[in-house]
Design a protein around this motif. Structure first.
Motif, PDB file in Angstrom:
ATOM      1  N   MET A 111       0.808  -1.222   0.000  1.00 29.75           N
ATOM      2  CA  MET A 111       0.000   0.000   0.000  1.00 29.75           C
ATOM      3  C   MET A 111       0.841   1.272   0.000  1.00 29.75           C
ATOM      4  O   MET A 111       0.315   2.370  -0.121  1.00 29.75           O
ATOM      5  N   SER A 112       2.166   1.121   0.132  1.00 26.11           N
ATOM      6  CA  SER A 112       3.047   2.289   0.165  1.00 26.11           C
ATOM      7  C   SER A 112       4.142   2.127  -0.877  1.00 26.11           C
ATOM      8  O   SER A 112       4.841   1.108  -0.885  1.00 26.11           O
ATOM      9  N   PRO A 113       4.322   3.112  -1.778  1.00 25.03           N
ATOM     10  CA  PRO A 113       5.327   2.969  -2.836  1.00 25.03           C
ATOM     11  C   PRO A 113       6.752   2.944  -2.313  1.00 25.03           C
ATOM     12  O   PRO A 113       7.631   2.345  -2.902  1.00 25.03           O
ATOM     13  N   HIS A 114       7.006   3.619  -1.200  1.00 26.91           N
ATOM     14  CA  HIS A 114       8.342   3.646  -0.616  1.00 26.91           C
ATOM     15  C   HIS A 114       8.230   3.454   0.886  1.00 26.91           C
ATOM     16  O   HIS A 114       7.287   3.918   1.513  1.00 26.91           O
ATOM     17  N   ARG A 115       9.205   2.785   1.445  1.00 22.00           N
ATOM     18  CA  ARG A 115       9.250   2.697   2.900  1.00 22.00           C
ATOM     19  C   ARG A 115      10.047   3.886   3.428  1.00 22.00           C
ATOM     20  O   ARG A 115      10.865   4.479   2.719  1.00 22.00           O
TER      21      ARG A 115
ATOM     22  N   VAL B 161      14.115   7.248   0.744  1.00 19.38           N
ATOM     23  CA  VAL B 161      15.474   7.473   0.245  1.00 19.38           C
ATOM     24  C   VAL B 161      15.467   8.500  -0.880  1.00 19.38           C
ATOM     25  O   VAL B 161      16.296   9.419  -0.910  1.00 19.38           O
ATOM     26  N   TYR B 162      14.515   8.368  -1.809  1.00 20.75           N
ATOM     27  CA  TYR B 162      14.473   9.277  -2.955  1.00 20.75           C
ATOM     28  C   TYR B 162      14.124  10.695  -2.508  1.00 20.75           C
ATOM     29  O   TYR B 162      14.682  11.668  -3.021  1.00 20.75           O
ATOM     30  N   GLU B 163      13.215  10.815  -1.557  1.00 17.60           N
ATOM     31  CA  GLU B 163      12.874  12.140  -1.028  1.00 17.60           C
ATOM     32  C   GLU B 163      14.090  12.785  -0.373  1.00 17.60           C
ATOM     33  O   GLU B 163      14.329  13.990  -0.535  1.00 17.60           O
TER      34      GLU B 163
ATOM     35  N   GLU C 281      17.631   5.322  -9.876  1.00 14.32           N
ATOM     36  CA  GLU C 281      17.106   6.661 -10.140  1.00 14.32           C
ATOM     37  C   GLU C 281      15.988   6.618 -11.179  1.00 14.32           C
ATOM     38  O   GLU C 281      14.975   7.309 -11.038  1.00 14.32           O
ATOM     39  N   ILE C 282      16.167   5.809 -12.218  1.00 13.04           N
ATOM     40  CA  ILE C 282      15.138   5.694 -13.253  1.00 13.04           C
ATOM     41  C   ILE C 282      13.841   5.177 -12.648  1.00 13.04           C
ATOM     42  O   ILE C 282      12.750   5.697 -12.917  1.00 13.04           O
TER      43      ILE C 282
ATOM     44  N   PHE D  26       8.286   6.262 -10.633  1.00 11.73           N
ATOM     45  CA  PHE D  26       7.333   6.140  -9.526  1.00 11.73           C
ATOM     46  C   PHE D  26       6.868   7.510  -9.031  1.00 11.73           C
ATOM     47  O   PHE D  26       5.705   7.676  -8.652  1.00 11.73           O
ATOM     48  N   SER D  27       7.769   8.474  -9.038  1.00 10.03           N
ATOM     49  CA  SER D  27       7.411   9.800  -8.523  1.00 10.03           C
ATOM     50  C   SER D  27       6.406  10.514  -9.421  1.00 10.03           C
ATOM     51  O   SER D  27       5.718  11.433  -8.974  1.00 10.03           O
TER      52      SER D  27
END
Length: 677
Positions: free
Chosen positions: A358-362, A376-378, A453-454, A459-460
């Protein structure tokens, strides 16, 4: 007369004798002719054979000359290539020598021959061994500074990725292990395990400042208890070396010499490998596994056994659950605190680092000074962490790999797949939908952007909408945190065959077999090619696909709905009832012509279904518990399974949580057979 008669008889006899003689001569001549003809044929055959041999020899000679010419040319080419190779080797040796000389000059010029993080002065040859190609090229061009050397060696010489303490989720504060033990968060023996791991990777972490200190300094500052001194000093030898016969031995070498116990040694090796590399006590430098193997700091058998629970039992305890775990497993659950650049084990009921469909990133990055939590990406886009840290943390969270396949149209499509979570992205689709710009794709192809990164860029930008009409598209393995297709769940023992068949039936009669890695739906034939079905399942699902597409009446050519097909005996009653139930529970009966959803009330008004059948479809008491819940192993109806499912943020489709199967369901077609009686 008699005399004449006698003469005549004599002449006749003489003539007969002559004739016989001539016949004998003729027979002899004919025999000679036949013999000559045979000899002639033999000679002709011999001539033909000789001509054939002559032609073959001429051909062989021609081929020999051709091959000889090729060999001569190849020899010349090989000599030229050998000469070129020798030249390249000489140039490479000269370049390598020049590079090392320049590195020595840079180190001398900067008056900093000891790279930060090394235990002693390291010569240029040793540093050169670990430099990446980009830095070497800059070095050859004269553009290298000591900062670039440090940047290239940061993952070898900077402080290791060890677990520094706890992140208390309720207070959003970091807590040292000893303080956590005093507060009752974990046993003191568990705290000592993590402190020994820190010492075995070079230094202890002062959580107050984020700095690393030696065991002696930690004792002096009161970071650790005096009662722990002996064990921590012993653990520190994993970096400084075990002295034997005037030599400094590494952990593995000390194991081989039986200076330390093998179980203890393997525990230390597992920590060092997980945190960045093995230590060479001769140089004080951490080296990657492949160099450690070449340098005799490890062998393949020991490396392969580091995660073998028999030869190397799990040596740590999770502070959150108390369960035994490898250091690598605990490190993967850690948060990265940008306030001090340390790794912390989350402690609490929020389970921040848990991966969920239910969550794209932890949440993987925190700032304990202000309590902020981010992915991590944020953190990378917000410039809270650098690219090296971003890539390291991303690799802890996912394992993206690229592959390609040819679609039914003959076009090649490129996919990136996360082997850990089961997510998959099509690069061509991302480009066409503008989730990825061509310039970004080209940067990825040229190596400027990493595969992580890709994936994060796509996803973003994606907006995933929950499909309320979705059947259960797949399973979520709550143990491995991974998406599974129904067939994968069956093959891996996560669900039983009857439940798998019912789930696939619901997919086939509501639009197609679902691929939970991409969210795409496929026909039975395509699903078989993509490994979403086996041949036996495909055969069992034929009628359900026909029910979705509509069954054509052989005489009238009219496309029949489910109930019409049942009434005309073109569809078995139990199959028809299951199709109707699956479609109604996922949004309504499907019109085979328009694919629009139709409510049961509309179907009743159009007299396509009888009141008895409608009552059975409406009444939950008549819904069969035909599935075994993959998580609880209890019998459930399809409606109950839908209610227990969760929407996948990656595809918008439903997933059913699952664990290893312990019990199997049974076929329950009784209600379906009764429905149309």
């Amino acid at each position: 007369m008699e005399v004449q008669k006698a003469r005549g008889e004599v002449e006749i006899r003489q003539l007969k004798e002559r004739i016989q003689e001539q016949e004998v001569l003729l027979a002899e001549r004919e025999a000679q002719v036949e013999k000559l003809e045979v000899e002639l044929e033999t000679q002709k055959k011999i001539v033909e054979d000789l001509n054939f041999l002559k032609a073959k020899l001429e051909h062989d000679v021609s081929q020999y000359h051709t091959k000889l010419d090729i060999v001569i040319k190849d020899k010349a080419a090989l000599e030229q290539e050998l000469k070129h190779t020798k030249t390249l080797m000489e140039q490479s040796e000269a370049t390598s020598a020049l590079t090392q000389k320049k590195l020595e000059e840079v180190l001398k010029k900067e008056n900093d021959a000891q790279i930060s993080g090394l235990q002693r002065t390291t010569n240029a040859q040793e540093v050169h061994k670990l430099l990446d190609e980009g830095v070497l090229q800059k070095l050859e061009m004269g553009l290298l500074t000591i900062e670039e050397v440090r940047a290239s060696l940061v993952h070898r010489t900077d402080k290791p990725a060890t677990v520094a303490g706890l992140y208390v989720e309720s207070s959003k504060k970091k807590t040292p292990f000893l303080e956590a033990a005093e507060k009752g968060f974990l046993a003191k023996t568990y705290a000592l395990e993590f402190l020994e791991a820190q010492a075995a990777t070079g230094s202890l972490v002062d959580l107050a400042t984020g700095e690393t200190v030696s065991v002696a300094e930690a004792l002096e500052k009161g970071i650790v208890d005096l009662s722990m001194k002996e064990k921590l000093m012993e653990a520190e030898k994993a970096v400084s070396g075990y002295i034997c016969k005037g030599r400094k031995l590494s952990v593995f070498q000390a194991m081989e010499e039986r200076i330390i116990d093998r179980f203890k040694g393997k525990k230390i090796l597992e920590v060092q490998v997980s945190s960045g590399g093995l230590f060479n006590p001769e140089t004080g430098m951490r080296v990657p596994t492949f160099i450690a193997l070449n340098d005799g700091l490890l062998n393949k058998e020991t490396l392969q056994s580091l995660h073998d629970p028999v030869s190397n039992p799990k040596g740590f305890h999770s502070p959150d659950t108390g369960q035994r775990a490898y250091y690598d497993e605990i490190l993967k659950t850690c948060l990265y605190d940008i306030n001090g650049s340390v790794f912390l084990v989350p402690f609490g009921e929020r389970h921040l680092t848990n991966t969920s469909p239910m969550s794209p990133h932890r949440m993987s990055v925190v700032n304990s000074s202000c309590g902020s939590e981010m992915s991590v990406y944020e953190a990378f886009k917000g410039k809270h962490i650098n690219k090296n840290t971003y890539l390291f943390l991303s690799q802890q969270e996912s394992n993206w790999q690229e592959n390609s396949l040819v679609d039914p149209s003959g076009n090649s499509r490129h996919f990136i797949t996360d082997a850990r979570s089961g997510r998959q992205l099509c690069l061509e689709s991302a480009l066409s939908q503008r989730f990825l710009e061509m310039s970004e794709f080209e940067s990825y192809r040229s190596g400027l952007l990493s595969i992580h990164e890709i994936a994060d860029i796509i996803f973003s930008r994606r907006v995933v909408v929950e499909d309320v009409n979705s059947p259960i598209a797949g399973l979520w393995d709550i143990t491995r945190k991974k998406r599974l297709s129904v067939l994968q769940g069956l093959q891996q023992g996560v669900t039983d065959r009857v439940t798998a068949l019912r789930l696939l039936e619901s997919q086939a009669c509501t639009g197609g077999i679902c691929d939970p890695s991409t969210g795409e739906k496929h026909t039975l034939s395509d699903a078989l090619k993509r490994g979403l079905l086996d041949e036996a399942l495909k055969q069992q699902l034929q009628q359900f696909e026909e029910a979705f597409n509509g069954i054509t009446h052989p005489q009238t050519g009219k496309v029949l709905s489910i109930f019409q097909a049942v009434q005309e005996n073109f569809l078995p009653k139990d199959v028809g009832f299951r199709c109707a139930e699956f479609q109604l529970l996922t949004g309504g009966l499907i019109n085979p012509d328009t694919k629009d959803r139709v409510s049961l009330e509309e179907v009743i008004q159009s007299n396509l279904v009888g009141k008895t059948t409608a009552t059975l479809l409406k009444n939950e008491q008549f819904q069969a518990q035909s599935l075994t819940c993959p998580k609880t192993k209890r019998r459930v109806t399809f409606k109950e399974a839908l209610e227990r499912s969760v929407f996948d943020c990656h595809t918008g489709l439903r997933l059913l949580e699952a664990t290893k199967v312990h019990a199997f369901g049974a076929k329950t077609a009784f209600h379906y057979l009764c429905a149309f009686k």
